[in-house]
Enzyme design. Structure first.
Site, PDB file in Angstrom:
ATOM      1  N   LYS A 198       0.851  -1.192   0.000  1.00  0.00           N
ATOM      2  CA  LYS A 198       0.000   0.000   0.000  1.00  0.00           C
ATOM      3  C   LYS A 198       0.881   1.235   0.000  1.00  0.00           C
ATOM      4  CE  LYS A 198      -4.067  -2.043   0.391  1.00  0.00           C
ATOM      5  NZ  LYS A 198      -5.153  -1.883  -0.585  1.00  0.00           N
ATOM      6  N   HIS A 329     -10.655  -8.254  -7.730  1.00  0.00           N
ATOM      7  CA  HIS A 329     -10.456  -7.718  -6.378  1.00  0.00           C
ATOM      8  C   HIS A 329     -11.084  -8.603  -5.300  1.00  0.00           C
ATOM      9  CE1 HIS A 329     -12.099  -4.885  -3.155  1.00  0.00           C
ATOM     10  NE2 HIS A 329     -10.804  -4.714  -3.043  1.00  0.00           N
TER      11      HIS A 329
END
Ligand code: MG
Length: 401
Positions: A198, A329
């Protein structure tokens, strides 16, 4: 001004074919069980949306589970989800529309998707309305595959029996550099083929340090991705993308707001690194618009969020036509079947947090996840999920669930 109807004719339109269960029906749904399950996470997750103050850390997720049974004794189980808000709302909406499926032939999935869509039409063409339909749609596909005695991927027509898999849990923004290295080691020991970090730290230089540290730490044959969770603007994303463009990242995910299709298209043109996005889209219409705008090199559609397997398969067809890669996802247990049925090599995203919801575990080795060989999705709800059930509602006659 009047119409001269003596000379003007318009043909009568036949009634829409197939809006009703037809004479060719072979089975009928007789009962549905709806459950709202709240799954706690072992550790809170913070992505860039939390650091910008837009969201609170994720501590749980909500599942809408639909189990169904038919007159012929077939069963199916499907699910959809939401994060942070809307779980009770989806469950309530599901209770309202579920009776519309009773006595319908569960084999007619596309028609039933349309039937449910028109039930929720006033709520809009996407969002919670379609995410609620997704749970029914997935249960119908599960039933069809179980009836055929095939894993869902085989029913759809699989291209492979294992799919590349990466992990990003442990790579969130709150973790230290030592922490992300240790988490990556744990993931690699389990056989993951990639690690997604991230990004979106307030100090961009810190993002670059973390990327550099992780890339140096990972073996060369392990893929690395980064995910900005929609928190950059076009200029910053382009500057950042150019700095990391020589690293050979597998993709940069959601550099921009999910609705900025043109911005993503600009980045996809400007960068050698593939741009991945699409997880937030909640309708086939949006997905097609994103792809036709050139807004993704890799489509990350999320079957529960886009309205279920039925619209996902239609999006896959457009993606194939446009030579777009796929990396669905979240919800790995479902997405692995869809990724296996896509012609081009895909990625599936692994989350340890999802495992507790089901009794079965994915088999991962050598960077790939095996497509389950069990019929249907190959999933059963775990005892823990039964304990985490906040609300339950039966519709029709439930005897086998
Ligand atoms: Mg993401």
């Amino acid at each position: 001004m009047t119409l001269d109807l003596s000379s003007r004719r318009i043909q009568a339109r036949p009634p829409l074919a197939g809006v009703k269960r037809g004479a060719a029906s072979q089975d009928a749904l007789k009962g549905l069980r709806l459950s709202h399950v709240v799954v706690p996470l072992k550790a809170a997750l913070s992505d860039a949306k939390v650091l910008t103050g837009r969201q609170t850390p994720l501590v749980q997720f909500d599942l809408l589970v639909v189990e169904m049974e038919s007159e012929a004794g077939e069963t199916g189980m499907g699910y959809s989800y939401t994060l942070r808000a809307g779980g009770a709302g989806m469950f309530s909406l599901a209770c309202e529309i579920a009776p519309r499926l009773l006595e319908e032939d569960p084999n007619d999935i596309d028609r039933l998707w349309e039937k449910l869509r028109w039930q929720v039409n006033s709520l809009g063409r996407g969002g919670m309305a379609y995410q609620t339909i997704a749970a029914f749609d997935t249960a119908l596909w599960d039933m069809k595959a179980r009836r055929a005695g095939l894993p869902l991927a085989k029913l759809l027509g699989a291209h492979r029996d294992h799919v590349r898999i990466y992990n990003s849990e442990g790579q969130y923004l709150q973790a230290s550099i030592d922490g992300i290295k240790a988490a990556a080691d744990r993931s690699l020991a389990l056989g993951m083929g990639g690690i997604k970090l991230k990004v979106g730290q307030p100090d961009g230089q810190e993002d670059l340090r973390r990327i550099d540290a992780l890339r140096r730490h990972l073996p060369d044959d392990i893929a690395m991705m980064i995910d900005a969770n929609q928190q950059w603007d076009r200029t910053y994303a382009l500057q950042f993308g150019r700095i990391v463009d020589d690293l050979g990242l597998a993709f940069i995910e959601e550099p921009l707001d999910a609705a900025d299709f043109e911005g993503h298209a600009m980045l996809a043109d400007a960068l050698a690194t593939p741009v991945a996005t699409g997880e937030m889209l909640s309708s086939l219409d949006e997905a097609v618009q994103l792809m036709r705008t050139g807004g993704c090199d890799i489509a990350q559609f999320d079957a529960p969020r886009i309205g279920g397997i039925t619209p996902f398969l239609k999006a896959m067809n457009v993606a194939e036509e446009l030579r777009i890669d796929l990396a669905p996802h979240w919800m790995m247990e479902l997405q692995v079947h869809l990724a296996a049925a896509y012609p081009q090599e895909s990625w599936v995203e692994h989350f340890f947090s999802l495992e507790a919801a089901f009794n079965e575990r994915l088999e991962i080795a050598d960077g790939r996840v095996a497509v389950p060989a069990r019929p249907g999705l190959g999933l059963t709800l775990s005892d823990a999920s039964r304990d985490w059930t906040a609300a339950r509602h039966d519709v029709g006659t439930v005897t086998r669930l």
